[in-house]
Motif scaffolding. Structure first.
Motif, PDB file in Angstrom:
ATOM      1  N   UNK A   6      19.731 -32.552 -22.311  1.00  0.00           N
ATOM      2  CA  UNK A   6      18.864 -32.932 -21.195  1.00  0.00           C
ATOM      3  C   UNK A   6      19.002 -34.423 -20.940  1.00  0.00           C
ATOM      4  N   UNK A   7      18.892 -34.808 -19.690  1.00  0.00           N
ATOM      5  CA  UNK A   7      18.830 -36.237 -19.393  1.00  0.00           C
ATOM      6  C   UNK A   7      17.431 -36.735 -19.748  1.00  0.00           C
ATOM      7  N   UNK A  13      10.268 -34.946 -17.351  1.00  0.00           N
ATOM      8  CA  UNK A  13       9.666 -34.065 -16.359  1.00  0.00           C
ATOM      9  C   UNK A  13       9.319 -32.684 -16.900  1.00  0.00           C
ATOM     10  N   UNK A  14       9.970 -32.266 -17.995  1.00  0.00           N
ATOM     11  CA  UNK A  14       9.748 -30.903 -18.485  1.00  0.00           C
ATOM     12  C   UNK A  14       9.845 -30.859 -20.013  1.00  0.00           C
ATOM     13  N   UNK A  15       8.870 -31.480 -20.678  1.00  0.00           N
ATOM     14  CA  UNK A  15       8.887 -31.513 -22.144  1.00  0.00           C
ATOM     15  C   UNK A  15       8.704 -30.130 -22.753  1.00  0.00           C
ATOM     16  N   UNK A  16       7.992 -29.247 -22.065  1.00  0.00           N
ATOM     17  CA  UNK A  16       7.806 -27.892 -22.612  1.00  0.00           C
ATOM     18  C   UNK A  16       9.150 -27.169 -22.700  1.00  0.00           C
ATOM     19  N   UNK A  28      19.811 -32.493 -27.324  1.00  0.00           N
ATOM     20  CA  UNK A  28      20.310 -33.853 -27.150  1.00  0.00           C
ATOM     21  C   UNK A  28      19.727 -34.423 -25.869  1.00  0.00           C
ATOM     22  N   UNK A  29      19.168 -35.608 -25.971  1.00  0.00           N
ATOM     23  CA  UNK A  29      18.586 -36.279 -24.810  1.00  0.00           C
ATOM     24  C   UNK A  29      19.478 -37.474 -24.504  1.00  0.00           C
ATOM     25  N   UNK A  35      24.485 -39.634 -25.384  1.00  0.00           N
ATOM     26  CA  UNK A  35      23.440 -39.116 -26.267  1.00  0.00           C
ATOM     27  C   UNK A  35      22.639 -40.264 -26.879  1.00  0.00           C
ATOM     28  N   UNK A  36      21.321 -40.185 -26.778  1.00  0.00           N
ATOM     29  CA  UNK A  36      20.468 -41.257 -27.284  1.00  0.00           C
ATOM     30  C   UNK A  36      19.472 -40.761 -28.328  1.00  0.00           C
ATOM     31  N   UNK A  37      19.059 -39.501 -28.208  1.00  0.00           N
ATOM     32  CA  UNK A  37      18.057 -38.932 -29.116  1.00  0.00           C
ATOM     33  C   UNK A  37      18.365 -37.465 -29.349  1.00  0.00           C
TER      34      UNK A  37
END
Length: 85
Positions: A6-7, A13-16, A28-29, A35-37
């Motif tokens: 996910x970006x 916008x959509x943590x769920x 991966x965020x 990739x950062x997190x």
């Protein structure tokens, strides 16, 4: 195991969606395309954490190899000058 990417914007916008995806595998965020997190379920995090070993454990000799002797013969050949022709 499903890997989801996910970006940062999608995550915000959509943590769920991210939490649901983390139940199936790592999320991966990315930040600016890189990739950062990584978001993991607590179970997966604890599994990985408990799997870790200390540096002492990693450098220790495997069980049963304590009596192995290693003899390295001294080098007798001398360095030679380089020939650039």
């Amino acid at each position: 195991m499903t890997i989801t990417t996910l970006t940062s914007r999608e995550f915000n916008q959509d943590t769920s969606r991210a939490k649901k995806a983390a139940k199936k595998g790592p999320v991966f965020i990315t930040d600016r395309g890189r990739p950062a997190h990584v978001l993991l379920s607590i179970e997966e995090y604890q599994r990985l954490k408990n799997k870790g070993r200390s540096i002492v454990d990693m450098l220790a000799m495997p069980p049963g190899t304590e009596d192995v002797e290693l003899e390295i013969p001294p080098r007798r050949d001398l360095a030679r000058s380089a020939d650039f022709d």
